[in-house]
Design an enzyme around this catalytic site. Structure first.
Site, mmCIF file in Angstrom:
data_model
loop_
_atom_site.group_PDB
_atom_site.id
_atom_site.type_symbol
_atom_site.label_atom_id
_atom_site.label_comp_id
_atom_site.label_asym_id
_atom_site.label_seq_id
_atom_site.Cartn_x
_atom_site.Cartn_y
_atom_site.Cartn_z
ATOM 1 C CE LYS A 22 -1.461 1.420 4.192
ATOM 2 N NZ LYS A 22 -1.424 3.103 3.999
ATOM 3 C CG ASN A 23 1.986 2.715 4.064
ATOM 4 O OD1 ASN A 23 1.403 3.688 3.413
ATOM 5 N ND2 ASN A 23 2.850 2.061 5.081
ATOM 6 N NE ARG A 94 1.551 12.632 7.220
ATOM 7 C CZ ARG A 94 1.708 13.696 7.156
ATOM 8 N NH1 ARG A 94 0.580 14.809 7.433
ATOM 9 N NH2 ARG A 94 2.887 14.155 6.972
ATOM 10 C CB CYS A 118 -5.037 10.818 10.823
ATOM 11 S SG CYS A 118 -3.273 9.962 12.072
ATOM 12 N NE ARG A 123 0.303 10.554 10.387
ATOM 13 C CZ ARG A 123 0.044 9.817 9.463
ATOM 14 N NH1 ARG A 123 -1.010 8.999 9.237
ATOM 15 N NH2 ARG A 123 0.664 8.898 8.205
ATOM 16 C CG MET A 125 2.199 18.241 5.476
ATOM 17 S SD MET A 125 1.552 17.933 3.781
ATOM 18 C CE MET A 125 2.894 18.342 2.836
ATOM 19 C CG ASP A 126 7.404 20.266 10.315
ATOM 20 O OD1 ASP A 126 7.857 20.618 11.788
ATOM 21 O OD2 ASP A 126 6.646 19.235 9.640
ATOM 22 C CG LEU A 127 10.248 17.048 8.691
ATOM 23 C CD1 LEU A 127 10.002 15.693 9.506
ATOM 24 C CD2 LEU A 127 11.556 17.562 9.188
ATOM 25 C CG ASP A 308 3.534 1.369 9.087
ATOM 26 O OD1 ASP A 308 3.855 1.563 8.597
ATOM 27 O OD2 ASP A 308 3.073 2.643 10.510
ATOM 28 C CB ILE A 330 7.294 6.444 14.373
ATOM 29 C CG1 ILE A 330 8.555 5.684 14.722
ATOM 30 C CG2 ILE A 330 6.800 7.570 13.346
ATOM 31 C CD1 ILE A 330 9.795 6.685 14.254
ATOM 32 N NE ARG A 400 -6.657 4.697 5.185
ATOM 33 C CZ ARG A 400 -6.658 5.706 6.360
ATOM 34 N NH1 ARG A 400 -6.838 6.033 6.804
ATOM 35 N NH2 ARG A 400 -5.817 6.626 5.562
HETATM 36 C C1 EPZ Z 1 4.419 7.079 6.145
HETATM 37 O O1 EPZ Z 1 3.759 7.944 6.701
HETATM 38 C C2 EPZ Z 1 3.181 5.383 6.297
HETATM 39 N N1 EPZ Z 1 2.155 6.092 5.616
HETATM 40 C C3 EPZ Z 1 3.072 5.120 7.180
HETATM 41 O O2 EPZ Z 1 1.764 4.408 7.454
HETATM 42 C C4 EPZ Z 1 4.460 4.988 8.464
HETATM 43 O O3 EPZ Z 1 3.353 4.843 9.532
HETATM 44 C C5 EPZ Z 1 4.938 6.560 8.232
HETATM 45 O O4 EPZ Z 1 5.692 6.731 6.879
HETATM 46 C C6 EPZ Z 1 6.262 6.138 9.198
HETATM 47 O O5 EPZ Z 1 6.777 4.789 9.328
HETATM 48 C C7 EPZ Z 1 2.363 6.064 3.773
HETATM 49 O O6 EPZ Z 1 3.367 5.509 3.584
HETATM 50 C C8 EPZ Z 1 1.453 6.128 3.148
HETATM 51 P P1 EPZ Z 1 6.517 9.997 8.327
HETATM 52 P P2 EPZ Z 1 4.409 9.676 6.992
HETATM 53 O O7 EPZ Z 1 6.631 11.553 7.738
HETATM 54 O O8 EPZ Z 1 4.899 9.391 5.689
HETATM 55 C C9 EPZ Z 1 6.241 13.119 11.553
HETATM 56 C C10 EPZ Z 1 0.365 3.724 7.667
HETATM 57 O O9 EPZ Z 1 -0.083 2.407 8.939
HETATM 58 N N2 EPZ Z 1 6.433 14.278 10.557
HETATM 59 O O10 EPZ Z 1 7.711 9.461 8.336
HETATM 60 O O11 EPZ Z 1 3.283 10.354 7.035
HETATM 61 C C11 EPZ Z 1 5.076 13.230 11.650
HETATM 62 O O12 EPZ Z 1 4.271 13.815 13.063
HETATM 63 C C12 EPZ Z 1 0.891 4.281 7.482
HETATM 64 O O13 EPZ Z 1 0.077 2.346 6.565
HETATM 65 C C13 EPZ Z 1 6.504 16.320 11.134
HETATM 66 O O14 EPZ Z 1 6.858 16.119 12.245
HETATM 67 O O15 EPZ Z 1 5.367 9.360 8.205
HETATM 68 C C14 EPZ Z 1 5.687 11.589 12.492
HETATM 69 O O16 EPZ Z 1 5.665 11.763 13.840
HETATM 70 C C15 EPZ Z 1 0.342 4.651 9.205
HETATM 71 N N3 EPZ Z 1 7.131 16.715 10.399
HETATM 72 C C16 EPZ Z 1 6.855 11.265 11.975
HETATM 73 O O17 EPZ Z 1 7.657 11.940 11.767
HETATM 74 C C17 EPZ Z 1 6.276 15.821 9.051
HETATM 75 O O18 EPZ Z 1 6.218 17.038 8.360
HETATM 76 C C18 EPZ Z 1 7.084 10.266 10.919
HETATM 77 O O19 EPZ Z 1 6.330 10.177 9.958
HETATM 78 C C19 EPZ Z 1 6.715 15.025 8.939
HETATM 79 C C20 EPZ Z 1 5.858 13.735 9.936
#
Ligand code: EPZ
Length: 422
Positions: A22-23, A94, A118, A123, A125-127, A308, A330, A400
């Site tokens: 999926k991801n 997201r 969520c 979650r 998007m600053d990064l 996950d 995480i 999902r």
């Molecule tokens: C991806 O989400 C996956 N989703 C998530 O899977 C997975 O849990 C996550 O990576 C971590 O491995 C998809 O790939 C579609 P992150 P993503 O950006 O990209 C913080 C599932 O169950 N963060 O690595 O959103 C964020 O809040 C889903 O399939 C910021 O602070 O994850 C989180 O605490 C759930 N600022 C941490 O980083 C940002 O700009 C990890 O987020 C972005 C993220």
């Protein structure tokens, strides 16, 4: 709303086919926006999230055809009619934010709603924003939408991310493929889904190296061409079903599984007394002998233990011998499955980002509620091992990320059925 009825029924034996990730698919699909030529994905999973991404791409004017019962996605974004990803779609999923980088790179503009929080966390998007601004994008937040512009096109840059965010890595890498000059992305995420994305972009003509390491280098090119790409196996579905024989006993072969996708997870299972062996067709998993042993878990970016799989591992630890400490590093709120497992007789104490699980001999079936995608399947795993019946409600969360759960588990001897909602 539908629910799933599970009855504890002893050891499981047989084979479970694992679908495409999926991801990976959710980042491969927006890649079609980078080229005016067709991009075709094979081994795509049949999931509601994929339908949501399809609807989003179609709302932008892209063509997306779902063929062969959804396993092939034929896409083309030759003529887009919009560069705006609406809140209505983004709030549901997201991953919709992954159109930001490609739209900016190809069209020099994008308007993407912030996803909003969520169940598992804020979650932000600053990064993503910091990385795209490093490539020269101008991004303003107005009425809940990110308004991004790159009138003169994006320019390559050296950028180090404060955290190895998966989505931010994907957005920045996709944007950099069409930027002028070289981009070096440091502290990049290393997940297999990113490696799969880069392999697809390379087939489209992108010049990228370092995927799977913390430093990815991208030489921008003028344009990308079409391609056909097979979606990598879903390591989270794989890990989830590896826990079925672990929690119930028996021996199950996960078809399509490869050890490299779940290395740290398999090591934890081995320490808990579960054998994992790679076969020509996949991974064979069996409980070695006697009761599962409690092990400690800390979730980390790949190659660490995947967040996950934390909820699913907690279900196993509920019946293990001893006490297990699970630390979720995480996400800030990813223990909502704990109170539901406690309803089944589990002994779990949650303090902030740490859950302490003291194993019990036997869980008891009970009505429980799914709160998010991975929590839903951890409750099903617990129900497989529990005495009596467990009804898991709100299974739209399950749809999902897991295709044909009932059929796959029935196929190895589980007593499980889907009850149509009122
Ligand atoms: C991806 O989400 C996956 N989703 C998530 O899977 C997975 O849990 C996550 O990576 C971590 O491995 C998809 O790939 C579609 P992150 P993503 O950006 O990209 C913080 C599932 O169950 N963060 O690595 O959103 C964020 O809040 C889903 O399939 C910021 O602070 O994850 C989180 O605490 C759930 N600022 C941490 O980083 C940002 O700009 C990890 O987020 C972005 C993220």
């Amino acid at each position: 709303m539908d629910s799933i009825l599970v009855t504890g029924n002893g050891p499981l034996n047989g084979q479970i086919p694992i679908a495409g990730a999926k991801n990976a698919c959710l980042t491969l699909m927006p890649a079609t926006l980078l080229s005016e030529e067709p991009l075709t994905l094979t081994n795509a999973p049949r999931l509601s999230d994929i339908k949501t991404m399809t609807a989003l791409l179609q709302s932008l004017g892209a063509e997306v055809s779902s063929l062969q019962d959804g396993q092939v996605l034929a896409m083309s974004s030759h003529d887009l009619t919009s560069h705006t990803a609406d809140y209505e779609i983004v709030r549901k999923m997201r991953a919709s934010n992954l159109v930001l980088g490609p739209l900016l790179a190809r069209f020099g503009e994008a308007v993407v709603s912030l996803p909003g929080g969520c169940a598992i966390g804020a979650r932000p998007m600053d990064l993503h924003v910091e990385g795209l601004e490093a490539l020269g994008a101008e991004i303003e937040l107005e009425d809940g939408y990110l308004h991004a512009k790159a009138p003169g096109g994006l320019k390559g840059a050296v950028h180090e991310m404060r955290f190895a965010s998966v989505g931010a890595t994907e957005n920045i890498v996709m944007a950099a493929t069409l930027a002028k000059g070289t981009t070096v992305l440091k502290n990049a995420a290393r997940e297999p889904e990113i490696v799969d994305l880069v392999e697809c972009l390379r087939k489209m003509g992108a010049q990228i190296s370092g995927e799977g390491t913390s430093t990815i280098e991208i030489q921008g090119v003028d344009r990308l061409h079409g391609a056909t790409h097979q979606v990598v196996t879903d390591r989270i579905e794989l890990g989830t079903y590896m826990l079925a024989p672990a929690i119930c006993g028996g021996e199950v072969e996960l078809l399509g599984g490869r050890m490299r996708l779940v290395e740290s997870f398999a090591e934890k299972l081995d320490a808990a007394g579960i054998s994992v062996t790679e076969t020509t067709e996949g991974l064979k998993v069996a409980r070695k002998n006697g009761r599962v042993r409690a092990v400690d878990v800390v979730t980390e970016p790949f190659p660490g233990f995947p967040t996950d799989l934390q909820a699913q591992m907690m279900a196993l630890m509920c019946t293990a011998e001893g006490t297990s400490v699970l630390e979720e590093r995480i996400f800030e709120n990813r223990f909502m499955h704990a109170p539901e497992l406690v309803r089944m007789g589990a002994n779990i104490e949650v303090h902030g980002g740490t859950a302490t699980v003291t194993g019990v001999e036997q869980l008891k079936g009970a009505p429980v509620m799914a709160t998010d995608l991975r929590a839903s399947v951890s409750l099903i795993l617990a129900g497989l091992a529990a005495e009596g019946e467990t009804t898991v409600s709100r299974v739209y969360h399950l749809d999902r990320g897991y295709e044909h759960v009932v059929r796959k588990l029935e196929g190895v001897g589980a007593k499980i059925e889907r009850i149509k909602g009122q």
